[in-house]
Write an enzyme that holds these catalytic residues in place. Structure first.
Site, PDB file in Angstrom:
ATOM      1  N   HIS A 472       0.830  -1.203   0.000  1.00 25.58           N
ATOM      2  CA  HIS A 472       0.000   0.000   0.000  1.00 25.58           C
ATOM      3  C   HIS A 472       0.867   1.257   0.000  1.00 25.58           C
ATOM      4  CE1 HIS A 472      -3.609   2.418   1.203  1.00 25.58           C
ATOM      5  NE2 HIS A 472      -2.652   3.182   1.715  1.00 25.58           N
ATOM      6  N   GLU A 473       1.784   1.314   0.957  1.00 29.36           N
ATOM      7  CA  GLU A 473       2.604   2.521   1.065  1.00 29.36           C
ATOM      8  C   GLU A 473       3.510   2.687  -0.150  1.00 29.36           C
ATOM      9  OE1 GLU A 473       1.727   4.685   3.018  1.00 29.36           O
ATOM     10  OE2 GLU A 473       0.451   3.437   4.288  1.00 29.36           O
ATOM     11  N   HIS A 476       1.645   4.454  -2.842  1.00 27.08           N
ATOM     12  CA  HIS A 476       1.757   5.908  -2.665  1.00 27.08           C
ATOM     13  C   HIS A 476       3.141   6.382  -3.111  1.00 27.08           C
ATOM     14  CE1 HIS A 476      -1.929   6.753  -0.519  1.00 27.08           C
ATOM     15  NE2 HIS A 476      -1.641   5.991   0.516  1.00 27.08           N
ATOM     16  N   HIS A 479       3.362   6.755  -6.689  1.00 32.27           N
ATOM     17  CA  HIS A 479       2.599   7.938  -7.113  1.00 32.27           C
ATOM     18  C   HIS A 479       3.477   9.190  -7.011  1.00 32.27           C
ATOM     19  CE1 HIS A 479      -1.565  10.148  -6.661  1.00 32.27           C
ATOM     20  NE2 HIS A 479      -1.094  10.242  -7.881  1.00 32.27           N
TER      21      HIS A 479
HETATM   22 ZN   LIG Z   1      -2.853   5.221   2.037  1.00 32.65          ZN
END
Ligand SMILES: [Zn+2]
Length: 692
Positions: A472-473, A476, A479
């Site tokens: 998940h991290e 990011h 991104h």
């Molecule tokens: Zn998040």
């Protein structure tokens, strides 16, 4: 304090523009940030005083360039206070909170700059701007308007005071939670105290005891999620579970210096006042006008739909827990501190899944390789360790990212372990965003996790949930790292809040791909890939517990919305009473409860970022579940054409494109809700659980 040399006053000479961490003292921040604020005000005065008529370059692009040094310092301070804090640094943070908020207000209300910006905004469609430039003009203009640029002089004074007080209160709120977490320890001694705890929990608790200089016979459970959740899941000692639960659920609510209840009441009064200055009668309306959802109605509709489906799912789970309790001769109802424990027993019995069997296949080292491999297969980027580059703590690993053409394209810092000087949770942030307008700036991105560190010489083994957090991290992180835009304000993760969890939640999907698991989930000792049978069981077990998770999350999002949708300027008064009443109205099962209670709800009160915005995870999950289906439909989780579209329209674009338009460009249509419901096992067709 060293007054001779302040490394924060000059540009950092390092090869990647990383701060010279070893030289930085807390006392350096005050003078450096005062100087950087003054520098930005000079830049703004120069924009306002430009004798040429306003145009995009001399006003909009120039505004985007202003404050570059201040931005780097602010990012550095917030990263250090989150991950490697100290009483001295916390004092600096408290002292600077109000001046920084005041500065931000001065920037956004700068009359000369706003007049030029406003004039350009009025004729923006006649300026012949490329889409990204037009978007920048609209975004900067909106930033100013939403920060009070259009208010009259008296209102601007009131507004600035509100923002300064909010900044100080939110800083204090976060520090109080950290203090409550750091202060608590449950010391376990001997077999009776450790009953039920698997080896990995014992090892982590032993390590936590060693870090606290306790004797060799002691084990310590802290309020860090990576220790408290496994403890609540496995400990046979109901009395100790209850004790630990009480401490965990009452963070921020203990009488004394760290009590957050009065702070929250004041924050809510101020937020209502802030909204009123903009003509809204509640804060949620003010926040949600600038979101993909567009207003309360769309948010309530989504949360309501999911809530209605999740409640019966949680009730079915509760019945299964009761049956399991009875089969162990335990009477009564499951309490909040029992749920995880009995849920794990059901999970093991029904799906034959045991974390102790799973974890050896998920060593941190191999999972980091998996992250990089997936990123390379999807987007062509390559990560290389840079052990010679040191960051702010010896545990932080530094990697350089190279793009598909072999060019150095960014720096990635990964800070994986829990420690007493770090806040709980997992998050991504930046030391620098990518941009071309501020000279060529390569992104410097950091991921923080809070995994329990293994004893020296032992590998850190992750649970499947931990591995999902890692992915998940890193989503990011990508991104931020893959950002390919011109203007700083539009770079990386600075998108609308209900879009920001799409790249992160989407990236989690690759962890669950059998192909990825076979390649990377290998036993840390034997190197054997995870058996297909175990993959299948993990896949089947995935939906177990979704009722509980969905209810505790969605309940938190609904309470967030309720508390910020109040139109009474006096606020809710007693926030704990408000919380209880709201949960009762919703029909929240007592043994489930909120994922984050208001007194320690950092998303809402450590800053304004997720206030009236905790729903964004679910909003983005509608998008990510639907988005991943594009790969499913292509029949290949690494389909190059779908991956290229994903890079181009989602991961690289920052906020240069309206998020609904960006999503539609990627997917060819608007997102559908069904994939989310299917993923969580909440579709009517899937009601009821697979047979034992
Ligand atoms: Zn998040």
């Amino acid at each position: 304090m060293n007054t001779h040399h302040n490394p924060l006053l000059a540009k950092w000479p390092g090869p990647y523009g990383l701060p010279p961490f070893a030289e930085i003292q807390p006392g350096h921040f005050g003078p450096a940030m005062q100087a950087a604020m003054a520098e930005q005000l000079e830049e703004l005065d120069a924009i306002a005083g430009n004798p040429e008529a306003p145009n995009f370059e001399n006003t909009v692009a120039a505004l985007d360039r202003s404050g570059a040094w201040l931005y780097r310092l602010d990012a550095l301070l917030s990263n250090l206070t989150a991950s490697a804090t100290s009483p001295a640094l916390q004092a600096v943070q408290r002292e600077l909170a109000a001046p920084m908020a005041a500065h931000d207000t001065r920037v956004k209300m700068h009359p000369g700059v706003f007049a030029r910006l406003d004039a350009l905004h009025g004729q923006r469609h006649a300026l012949g701007l490329v889409p990204e430039a037009l978007r920048l003009l609209e975004r900067l203009h909106l930033d100013c308007v939403r920060a009070g640029a259009r208010l009259g002089p008296a209102a601007q004074v009131r507004y600035a005071a509100i923002m300064e007080e909010l900044a100080t209160l939110c800083t204090q709120f976060a520090q109080n939670v950290l203090a409550d977490e750091a202060a608590y320890q449950l010391v376990l001694r001997g077999d009776a105290d450790l009953a039920g705890l698997p080896d990995f929990v014992r090892a982590a608790a032993r390590q936590a005891a060693a870090e606290r200089d306790l004797d060799e016979a002691a084990h310590v459970i802290t309020l860090n999620r990576s220790l408290i959740e496994p403890f609540l899941t496995y400990s046979d000692r109901r009395d100790l579970r209850e004790q630990a639960w009480a401490a965990w659920s009452r963070r921020g609510e203990m009488a004394g210096d760290t009590d957050n209840r009065a702070l929250i009441e004041r924050i809510l009064v101020l937020r209502n006042a802030q909204a009123r200055e903009h003509g809204f009668d509640n804060y949620a309306d003010y926040v949600l006008t600038d979101s993909m959802a567009g207003g309360q109605q769309a948010v309530r509709q989504l949360l309501g739909e999911v809530w209605q489906r999740a409640l019966p799912a949680a009730e079915r789970e509760r019945q299964a827990l009761i049956a399991m309790m009875r089969s162990h001769g335990v009477e009564g109802e499951p309490e909040a501190w029992d749920w995880r424990y009995w849920s794990e027993k059901v999970r093991q019995a029904r799906y034959d899944i045991d974390d102790a069997e799973v974890k050896p296949y998920f060593s941190l080292e191999r999972m980091v390789e998996a992250l990089f491999d997936c990123a390379q297969r999807l987007f062509g980027v390559r990560f290389e360790a840079r052990p010679e580059v040191s960051a702010y703590h010896p545990d932080v690993k530094v990697y350089e990212m190279f793009d598909a053409d072999g060019r150095s394209a960014g720096l990635f810092l990964q800070d994986n372990f829990a420690r007493a000087t770090k806040r709980s949770g997992a998050w991504m942030s930046d030391f620098a965003y990518q941009s071309r307008n501020r000279g060529v700036e390569r992104p410097i991105i950091v991921n923080n996790n809070n995994f329990a560190k293994a004893a020296p010489g032992q590998p850190t083994l992750l649970s499947f949930d931990d591995a999902r957090t890692l992915f998940h991290e890193f989503g990011h992180g990508l991104h931020g790292l893959l950002s390919n835009v011109t203007y700083h304000r539009l770079a990386g993760t600075q998108v609308l809040r209900d879009f920001v969890e799409l790249p992160s939640q989407l990236f989690e999907h690759w962890l669950g791909e059998p192909e990825v698991l076979r390649r990377h989930a290998r036993h840390w000792q034997t190197g054997e890939p995870i058996p297909q049978g175990l993959i299948d069981r993990l896949e089947t077990a995935r939906r177990w517990g979704q009722g509980y998770e969905t209810v505790s999350y969605t309940g938190s999002a609904l309470v967030d919305l309720e508390v910020h949708a109040l139109s009474d300027p006096a606020g809710p008064g007693d926030v704990v009473a408000f919380e209880q009443a709201a949960l009762q109205r919703l029909g929240m099962p007592a043994a489930v409860g909120m994922r984050h209670r208001l007194p320690h709800f950092q998303h809402l009160f450590a800053g304004a970022g997720y206030a009236a915005g905790y729903y964004v995870y679910l909003w983005a999950e509608v998008l990510d579940a639907d988005a991943f289906n594009a790969f499913v439909e292509a029949g290949n989780p690494f389909d190059p054409r779908v991956a290229q579209r994903l890079l181009r329209h989602i991961y690289a674009v920052g906020d240069t494109v309206d998020p609904t338009a960006a999503y539609t460009s990627f997917r060819g249509r608007l997102p559908a809700l069904e994939p989310l419901l299917a993923k969580r096992g909440l579709l009517p067709a899937e009601a009821g659980l697979p047979a034992p």
